[in-house]
Design a protein around this motif. Structure first.
Motif, PDB file in Angstrom:
ATOM      1  N   LEU A  21       0.786  -1.208   0.000  1.00 37.60           N
ATOM      2  CA  LEU A  21       0.000   0.000   0.000  1.00 37.60           C
ATOM      3  C   LEU A  21       0.824   1.266   0.000  1.00 37.60           C
ATOM      4  O   LEU A  21       1.899   1.333   0.528  1.00 37.60           O
ATOM      5  CB  LEU A  21      -0.922   0.007   1.223  1.00 37.60           C
ATOM      6  N   ALA A  26      -9.731   6.887   3.273  1.00 40.67           N
ATOM      7  CA  ALA A  26     -10.990   6.172   3.096  1.00 40.67           C
ATOM      8  C   ALA A  26     -12.065   7.119   2.579  1.00 40.67           C
ATOM      9  O   ALA A  26     -12.286   8.194   3.138  1.00 40.67           O
ATOM     10  CB  ALA A  26     -11.427   5.565   4.425  1.00 40.67           C
ATOM     11  N   TYR A 199     -11.583  -5.819  -1.678  1.00 36.76           N
ATOM     12  CA  TYR A 199     -10.303  -5.178  -2.002  1.00 36.76           C
ATOM     13  C   TYR A 199     -10.567  -3.884  -2.753  1.00 36.76           C
ATOM     14  O   TYR A 199     -11.436  -3.822  -3.637  1.00 36.76           O
ATOM     15  CB  TYR A 199      -9.458  -6.111  -2.865  1.00 36.76           C
ATOM     16  N   THR A 216      -1.892   2.219  -4.256  1.00 35.86           N
ATOM     17  CA  THR A 216      -2.586   2.133  -2.981  1.00 35.86           C
ATOM     18  C   THR A 216      -3.517   0.931  -2.983  1.00 35.86           C
ATOM     19  O   THR A 216      -4.225   0.687  -3.949  1.00 35.86           O
ATOM     20  CB  THR A 216      -3.414   3.411  -2.746  1.00 35.86           C
ATOM     21  N   TYR A 218      -6.199  -1.475  -0.212  1.00 31.47           N
ATOM     22  CA  TYR A 218      -6.797  -1.779   1.085  1.00 31.47           C
ATOM     23  C   TYR A 218      -7.509  -3.124   0.990  1.00 31.47           C
ATOM     24  O   TYR A 218      -8.152  -3.438  -0.012  1.00 31.47           O
ATOM     25  CB  TYR A 218      -7.809  -0.709   1.496  1.00 31.47           C
ATOM     26  N   TYR A 220     -10.220  -5.634   3.136  1.00 28.47           N
ATOM     27  CA  TYR A 220     -11.201  -5.702   4.216  1.00 28.47           C
ATOM     28  C   TYR A 220     -11.679  -7.132   4.399  1.00 28.47           C
ATOM     29  O   TYR A 220     -12.001  -7.822   3.421  1.00 28.47           O
ATOM     30  CB  TYR A 220     -12.437  -4.854   3.894  1.00 28.47           C
ATOM     31  N   GLY A 237     -10.902  -2.930   7.617  1.00 27.14           N
ATOM     32  CA  GLY A 237      -9.900  -2.837   6.567  1.00 27.14           C
ATOM     33  C   GLY A 237      -8.529  -2.504   7.101  1.00 27.14           C
ATOM     34  O   GLY A 237      -8.391  -1.794   8.110  1.00 27.14           O
ATOM     35  N   ARG A 238      -7.523  -2.986   6.388  1.00 21.77           N
ATOM     36  CA  ARG A 238      -6.124  -2.763   6.780  1.00 21.77           C
ATOM     37  C   ARG A 238      -5.375  -2.149   5.621  1.00 21.77           C
ATOM     38  O   ARG A 238      -5.442  -2.624   4.490  1.00 21.77           O
ATOM     39  CB  ARG A 238      -5.473  -4.093   7.170  1.00 21.77           C
ATOM     40  N   GLY A 239      -4.675  -1.036   5.914  1.00 23.65           N
ATOM     41  CA  GLY A 239      -3.749  -0.449   4.970  1.00 23.65           C
ATOM     42  C   GLY A 239      -2.334  -0.844   5.346  1.00 23.65           C
ATOM     43  O   GLY A 239      -2.045  -1.069   6.514  1.00 23.65           O
ATOM     44  N   ALA A 243       0.242   3.544   3.569  1.00 24.13           N
ATOM     45  CA  ALA A 243      -1.161   3.896   3.394  1.00 24.13           C
ATOM     46  C   ALA A 243      -1.555   5.003   4.365  1.00 24.13           C
ATOM     47  O   ALA A 243      -1.112   5.022   5.511  1.00 24.13           O
ATOM     48  CB  ALA A 243      -2.039   2.672   3.624  1.00 24.13           C
ATOM     49  N   GLN A 246      -4.261   3.316   8.341  1.00 30.04           N
ATOM     50  CA  GLN A 246      -3.795   1.965   8.655  1.00 30.04           C
ATOM     51  C   GLN A 246      -4.948   1.028   8.976  1.00 30.04           C
ATOM     52  O   GLN A 246      -4.895  -0.160   8.677  1.00 30.04           O
ATOM     53  CB  GLN A 246      -2.809   2.028   9.820  1.00 30.04           C
ATOM     54  N   TRP A 247      -6.010   1.568   9.607  1.00 27.65           N
ATOM     55  CA  TRP A 247      -7.185   0.768   9.941  1.00 27.65           C
ATOM     56  C   TRP A 247      -8.444   1.557   9.626  1.00 27.65           C
ATOM     57  O   TRP A 247      -8.508   2.763   9.879  1.00 27.65           O
ATOM     58  CB  TRP A 247      -7.191   0.379  11.415  1.00 27.65           C
TER      59      TRP A 247
END
Length: 258
Positions: A21, A26, A199, A216, A218, A220, A237-239, A243, A246-247
């Motif tokens: 990422l 978001a 994704y 980029t 992400y 989830y 979700g996690r970056g 990114a 990050q969450w």
């Protein structure tokens, strides 16, 4: 069905292979579109909610709202025009770390899903979206999105892919369309319950895509639940690496209006 299992597994591998990422905050709507639509003459209401527990603390341009601890709530009103057409209206609102609520613009959309024969598991369509955004969330006051929709659904599996083209229209920013793919894969895990992943990525301008380590992404983990007529999508979700967020926690609640 053997084919659907192989398709879902291949999609999962493809998505996980790209997780490297860079930076993207978001958005107010975190969703992969499928073939689901309102029936002709019916109204729909979905509430999109997402929260960034750990994100970017500094603005990247003058007037931007940093994403860290930002709560976004976006009502989406929809109407079934016909068996193949649905219209929608988004009214995004955000709460910043100072506790104040801000309206962040308005967007209109029109969604088309091609007719299918009974028993046909494959679907395709196109969603077009035009809107205005407050400077708190976008450098461009006007945006345009074309979202192709293609996928497969049976009683156990859902696979949907959205190869999105997103363009800023204001004169102060680049107007080149950006490629922003979205992918959703879920499997039935119980009565009215599906689990899987979504994704989302940003690959840069069409014709001049970013290098792999600059893109980029992400990922989830998601659950889709039918609860007493309410359709609920929930995800974490996690970056990764650089990114911006990050969450991210997100939910979509579809209310039964008819």
């Amino acid at each position: 069905m053997r084919f659907s299992r192989e398709l879902a597994r291949a999609s999962l591998i493809a998505a996980l292979a790209t997780v490297s990422l860079n930076s993207q905050a978001a958005p107010d709507e975190i969703q992969v579109y499928t073939e689901e639509m309102d029936e002709p003459g019916d109204f729909g209401l979905e509430l999109h909610v997402n929260y960034v527990p750990k994100g970017r603390r500094e603005a990247t341009y003058d007037g931007e709202m940093a994403s860290n601890h930002r709560l976004q709530v976006t009502p989406e009103f929809s109407y079934g025009i016909s068996k193949t057409l649905e219209a929608g209206l988004y009214l995004p609102v955000a709460m910043s770390t100072d506790g104040n609520l801000y309206g962040n613009g308005v967007r209109l959309r029109l969604k088309y899903i091609a007719p299918r024969a009974d028993g046909d598991h494959f679907f395709w369509g196109l969603n077009g979206e035009f809107g205005s955004s407050a400077r708190r969330v976008s450098e461009s006051a006007l945006t345009l999105e074309f979202r192709p929709i293609m996928g497969y659904r049976d009683e156990n599996w859902l696979v949907s892919f959205n190869p999105i083209l997103d363009a800023d229209l204001s004169t102060n920013v680049s107007r080149k369309p950006n490629f922003e793919p979205g992918l959703k894969v879920t499997h039935r895990v119980g009565e009215g319950k599906h689990a899987g992943f979504e994704y989302y990525g940003e690959y840069g301008p069409v014709g001049h895509l970013l290098q792999g380590d600059e893109r980029t992404h992400y990922l989830y983990g998601v659950m889709d639940i039918d609860l007493h007529g309410f359709d609920i999508n929930f995800g974490i979700g996690r970056g990764f690496r650089s990114a911006e967020d990050q969450w991210v926690a997100k939910a979509i609640i579809a209310f039964p209006l008819n």
